[in-house]
Design an enzyme around this catalytic site. Sequence first.
Site, PDB file in Angstrom:
ATOM      1  N   ASP A 181       1.130  -1.312   0.041  1.00  0.00           N
ATOM      2  CA  ASP A 181       0.650   0.199  -0.103  1.00  0.00           C
ATOM      3  C   ASP A 181       0.544   1.256  -0.355  1.00  0.00           C
ATOM      4  O   ASP A 181       2.114   1.164   0.559  1.00  0.00           O
ATOM      5  CB  ASP A 181      -1.068  -0.019   1.298  1.00  0.00           C
ATOM      6  CG  ASP A 181      -2.387   1.615   1.112  1.00  0.00           C
ATOM      7  OD1 ASP A 181      -2.548   1.431   0.237  1.00  0.00           O
ATOM      8  OD2 ASP A 181      -1.946   1.589   2.501  1.00  0.00           O
ATOM      9  N   SER A 182       0.495   2.488  -0.746  1.00  0.00           N
ATOM     10  CA  SER A 182       1.115   3.710  -0.032  1.00  0.00           C
ATOM     11  C   SER A 182       1.535   3.588   1.094  1.00  0.00           C
ATOM     12  O   SER A 182       2.055   4.703   1.416  1.00  0.00           O
ATOM     13  CB  SER A 182       0.773   4.545  -1.369  1.00  0.00           C
ATOM     14  OG  SER A 182      -1.201   4.914  -0.642  1.00  0.00           O
ATOM     15  N   CYS A 221     -11.169   2.779  -0.968  1.00  0.00           N
ATOM     16  CA  CYS A 221     -10.100   3.266  -0.641  1.00  0.00           C
ATOM     17  C   CYS A 221      -9.430   2.786   0.747  1.00  0.00           C
ATOM     18  O   CYS A 221      -9.879   2.432   1.968  1.00  0.00           O
ATOM     19  CB  CYS A 221     -10.028   5.036  -0.342  1.00  0.00           C
ATOM     20  SG  CYS A 221      -8.174   5.725   0.926  1.00  0.00           S
ATOM     21  N   GLU A 241      -4.420   9.585   8.134  1.00  0.00           N
ATOM     22  CA  GLU A 241      -2.768   9.338   8.212  1.00  0.00           C
ATOM     23  C   GLU A 241      -2.303   9.853   9.064  1.00  0.00           C
ATOM     24  O   GLU A 241      -1.766   9.744  10.244  1.00  0.00           O
ATOM     25  CB  GLU A 241      -2.359   9.776   7.211  1.00  0.00           C
ATOM     26  CG  GLU A 241      -2.263   9.410   5.927  1.00  0.00           C
ATOM     27  CD  GLU A 241      -1.296   7.820   5.415  1.00  0.00           C
ATOM     28  OE1 GLU A 241      -0.143   7.800   5.137  1.00  0.00           O
ATOM     29  OE2 GLU A 241      -1.655   7.050   4.837  1.00  0.00           O
ATOM     30  N   HIS A 250      -8.218   3.343   3.259  1.00  0.00           N
ATOM     31  CA  HIS A 250      -7.908   4.477   4.738  1.00  0.00           C
ATOM     32  C   HIS A 250      -9.534   4.593   5.400  1.00  0.00           C
ATOM     33  O   HIS A 250      -9.650   4.523   6.873  1.00  0.00           O
ATOM     34  CB  HIS A 250      -7.526   5.788   4.563  1.00  0.00           C
ATOM     35  CG  HIS A 250      -6.209   5.193   4.242  1.00  0.00           C
ATOM     36  ND1 HIS A 250      -5.623   4.767   3.299  1.00  0.00           N
ATOM     37  CD2 HIS A 250      -5.056   5.736   4.701  1.00  0.00           C
ATOM     38  CE1 HIS A 250      -4.397   4.995   3.340  1.00  0.00           C
ATOM     39  NE2 HIS A 250      -4.101   5.767   4.329  1.00  0.00           N
ATOM     40  N   CYS A 295      -4.141  -1.139  -2.340  1.00  0.00           N
ATOM     41  CA  CYS A 295      -4.650   0.117  -2.828  1.00  0.00           C
ATOM     42  C   CYS A 295      -5.561  -0.023  -3.967  1.00  0.00           C
ATOM     43  O   CYS A 295      -4.975  -0.139  -4.751  1.00  0.00           O
ATOM     44  CB  CYS A 295      -3.164   0.865  -2.635  1.00  0.00           C
ATOM     45  SG  CYS A 295      -3.062   2.566  -2.821  1.00  0.00           S
TER      46      CYS A 295
END
Length: 280
Positions: free
Chosen positions: A11-12, A193, A159, A195, A74
């Site tokens: 994942d990024s 996403c 994040e 996240h 991702c």
Amino acid sequence: MSAGQSIGIFDSGYGGLTVFKSIAKKLPQYNYIYLGDNARSPYGDHSFETVYQYTLECVEWLFAQGCPLVILACNTASAKALRSIQQRVLPVKYPNHRVLGVIRPTAEVIGNFTESKTIGILGTRGTINSESYLIEINKLFPEINVHQQSCPMWVPLVENNEHLDPGADYFVEKYINEIMAKDERIDCLLLACTHYPLLIPKIRTFLADGTVTLLGQGDIVADSLSKYLQKHPEITQKLGQDAKRNFYTSGDQVFFDKHASIFFGSDVSSRHVSHNSSQL
């Protein structure tokens, strides 16, 4: 390749850990290597070519660590890089390796979660602009109406561990109101996403009547991977089953470990991989 190798998960940043958490619960016996490219995160606003290059570098690094199978956990990487890697790189350089994404498995089951045949997609600008979900869902469920909404502020909120703070309310409410205003028949919102599952408690507060399904991807991808491994013994036989978990980040280890535990649900201890060396 010999037995004892790992499944790579990329994942990024941190979001892929929500997918990894579900995969590890579903398939706890396998060895895994997780790589978060935190130094270059987020990927959402980068061009197709940049995301492709970043993703390929990370995939090749995971191959070098002994991962015959890599999961792009991702959505942006899956939307902008997966097909090119599968079609242009693997047949030429890595014919015995496989790379899978999160978009196709989600599209394959989305029809099970909507009665009105009307869904909303919430994602990064990169994922939304790629129209990957529109394309895949239309192939499999042409009767489903799909509405999209980019949520560029959600990844930074998550994040920075500010996703449940009162200050996040404005941006959560803004994007929810915008997607729901597009069609009153929407009865399923796909969190496109990895996240976004951390925002579910906050999102629910702005979906007052409780009739809209919030669909995350972790369990969907885990189920899809389980079925894939059953169908591909040539991959499964290469994998070690010592339940090893190794975490790597291109960012700061201490910062990564602190935040990663929130996503993964248990303590994480990572190692650093530098972009400025031959490591990555």
